[in-house]
Design an enzyme around this catalytic site. Structure first.
Site, PDB file in Angstrom:
ATOM      1  N   HIS A 201     -77.221  65.512 -10.128  1.00 32.83           N
ATOM      2  CA  HIS A 201     -78.768  64.907  -9.526  1.00 32.83           C
ATOM      3  C   HIS A 201     -79.678  65.690 -10.767  1.00 32.83           C
ATOM      4  CE1 HIS A 201     -82.254  65.781  -7.437  1.00 32.83           C
ATOM      5  NE2 HIS A 201     -81.622  65.188  -6.066  1.00 32.83           N
TER       6      HIS A 201
ATOM      7  N   ASP B  71     -73.476  73.139  -8.496  1.00 27.45           N
ATOM      8  CA  ASP B  71     -75.059  73.295  -7.847  1.00 27.45           C
ATOM      9  C   ASP B  71     -74.168  72.584  -6.307  1.00 27.45           C
ATOM     10  OD1 ASP B  71     -76.516  71.132  -5.725  1.00 27.45           O
ATOM     11  OD2 ASP B  71     -77.346  69.966  -7.964  1.00 27.45           O
TER      12      ASP B  71
ATOM     13  N   GLN C  14     -74.854  69.719  -1.925  1.00 30.30           N
ATOM     14  CA  GLN C  14     -74.099  68.385  -0.868  1.00 30.30           C
ATOM     15  C   GLN C  14     -73.058  69.186  -0.494  1.00 30.30           C
ATOM     16  OE1 GLN C  14     -75.586  65.960  -0.200  1.00 30.30           O
ATOM     17  NE2 GLN C  14     -77.265  65.844  -1.261  1.00 30.30           N
TER      18      GLN C  14
ATOM     19  N   LYS D  88     -80.279  71.257   3.228  1.00 31.21           N
ATOM     20  CA  LYS D  88     -78.412  70.300   3.752  1.00 31.21           C
ATOM     21  C   LYS D  88     -77.557  70.555   4.591  1.00 31.21           C
ATOM     22  CE  LYS D  88     -80.313  68.216  -0.261  1.00 31.21           C
ATOM     23  NZ  LYS D  88     -81.012  66.987  -0.530  1.00 31.21           N
TER      24      LYS D  88
ATOM     25  N   CYS E 107     -82.652  60.156  -7.222  1.00 32.89           N
ATOM     26  CA  CYS E 107     -82.774  60.584  -8.374  1.00 32.89           C
ATOM     27  C   CYS E 107     -81.261  61.460  -8.606  1.00 32.89           C
ATOM     28  CB  CYS E 107     -83.311  62.549  -7.623  1.00 32.89           C
ATOM     29  SG  CYS E 107     -84.725  62.836  -6.873  1.00 32.89           S
TER      30      CYS E 107
END
Length: 407
Positions: free
Chosen positions: A124, A201, A204, A227, A365
């Site tokens: 991202h 990261d 998700q 999320k 993104c």
């Protein structure tokens, strides 16, 4: 067959009763943000209605109650990630904020000209731009792990990149655009073997995959509350305590200090050193209820059901002529990106919206990833535990309507 009562779960999410263009809402944009159960909405209202106060600094009843609820969330998140210590949980404004914190503190202090930072093609923009900014400032070199045509990282190429020049690796756990699950344990172990630190990261991954930061041996792990059925504007950065202690503060202000004079300031202990100013109290309080909700359902049960939805959607979409699924990695979460021959993704999104179906369109993104795939963008359907196969059937019918209207 799922052991979860999906109809009961759907009743926990008031927004699912909304109508869009006169149709029942079909919400397939969960990779962008998930909807919120009543328990989270009630927690927000309860805080503002019954014990709204600033935290840590007050000794009156409301302040102490708010402080206790705020810190209860930190403990809940510690257990959610299996962090070793409560003070390793830093509250941020989201995954982006957490990545920037690490880039601007650890990066500025410890990285120098010629040092190499490795990211991946799947990132991202939030895990690209902060490192580009740091490289421009410090003279570091940014290197990128390639992917194959299915959307899997080519880890053999990653291994070739690693050297004594590698000082930092920052990669996504799960691709927001393709759903690819990366082997982050392998990535971390290989990076540590050359002395590099690693940030994952987890934006998700947080609602789909069981996360154990100690088992992963991650130096940093970042995610966003919105999320995983929590509020927007609130996130978490996990960091190993020894690494966090070695880093300078990110922002200056109240709470992150021990003592201030005009000549000198001494900084607070972890985690408060990185939490300057009045925090996003209500949303921090509410995220505990989102995590409790996930824990009550069982993450393994959620994952199993979402995998059912992914397989069903993949099968049904694959039967549509002219439709190509983008990203067919070996391991995926419940995200399906697709393109329709002769139809711009934005047109797909607009026509589906007219039918009450919310999908995401565009580059998500991840422009460098789309460039690698040779696409301007995709249409993306992303599923959560409150979605159903009947809703996927509506999506399939909607795509057929798109074809009739456009082609």
């Amino acid at each position: 067959m799922s052991i979860l009562d999906i109809n009961k779960i759907r009743k926990d999410f008031p927004i699912l009763d909304e109508k869009v263009n006169g149709r029942d809402l079909v919400y397939f944009d969960n990779a962008a943000t998930t909807q919120k159960p009543s328990i989270v909405l009630d927690a927000l209202a309860n805080y503002y209605g019954h014990y709204n106060a600033n935290i840590h600094r007050g000794i009156h009843f409301l302040a102490e109650k708010a402080t206790s609820a705020f810190e209860d969330s930190r403990t809940t998140i510690q257990k959610f990630l299996n962090a070793a210590h409560k003070e390793e949980i830093i509250f941020t404004y989201g995954t982006t904020d957490g990545i920037n914190l690490v880039a601007q503190t650890y990066g500025r202090k410890f990285l120098k000209e010629g040092d190499e930072i490795i990211i991946s093609t799947l990132e991202h923009h939030s895990n690209i731009v902060p490192w580009q900014m740091l490289c421009a400032e410090k003279g570091c070199v940014l290197r990128v792990i390639p992917i194959d045509d299915k959307g899997d990282l080519i880890l053999e190429e990653y291994e070739k990149m690693l050297s004594e020049k590698t000082k930092f690796v920052s990669v996504v756990h799960v691709s927001n655009a393709l759903g690819t699950i990366n082997d982050v344990k392998f990535i971390i172990d290989k990076a540590h073997a050359v002395g590099a630190k690693v940030l994952i990261d987890g934006a998700q991954a947080s609602s789909h995959i069981t996360i154990d930061v100690q088992a992963l041996d991650a130096d940093f792990y970042a995610f966003s509350a919105h999320k995983l059925f929590g509020p927007t504007g609130m996130g978490v950065l996990y960091g190993k305590s020894d690494v966090l202690n070695a880093m300078p503060p990110y922002r200056g202000g109240g709470e992150m200090i021990k003592e201030v004079t005009f000549e000198k300031t001494t900084y607070n202990e972890l985690p408060y050193k990185f939490e300057a100013g009045t925090p996003n109290i209500a949303d921090v309080v509410a995220v505990k209820f989102a995590i409790d909700y996930i824990n009550d359902l069982g993450k393994e049960n959620i994952a199993a059901y979402e995998d059912e939805l992914l397989k069903y959607a993949t099968e049904q979409l694959s039967d549509i002529s002219g439709l190509s699924i983008v990203g067919q990695a070996k391991e995926k979460v419940s995200v399906v990106s697709f393109v329709l021959d002769g139809v711009h993704p934005q047109d797909v999104g607009v026509i589906l919206d007219q039918q009450g179906i919310a999908v995401r369109t565009g580059h998500h993104c991840t422009q460098p990833l789309m460039n690698r795939l040779g696409l301007p963008g995709t249409s993306r359907a992303s599923f959560a535990v409150y979605n159903t196969k009947q809703e996927i059937d509506k999506l399939i019918a909607g795509i057929h309507k798109v074809k009739k209207m456009v082609l």
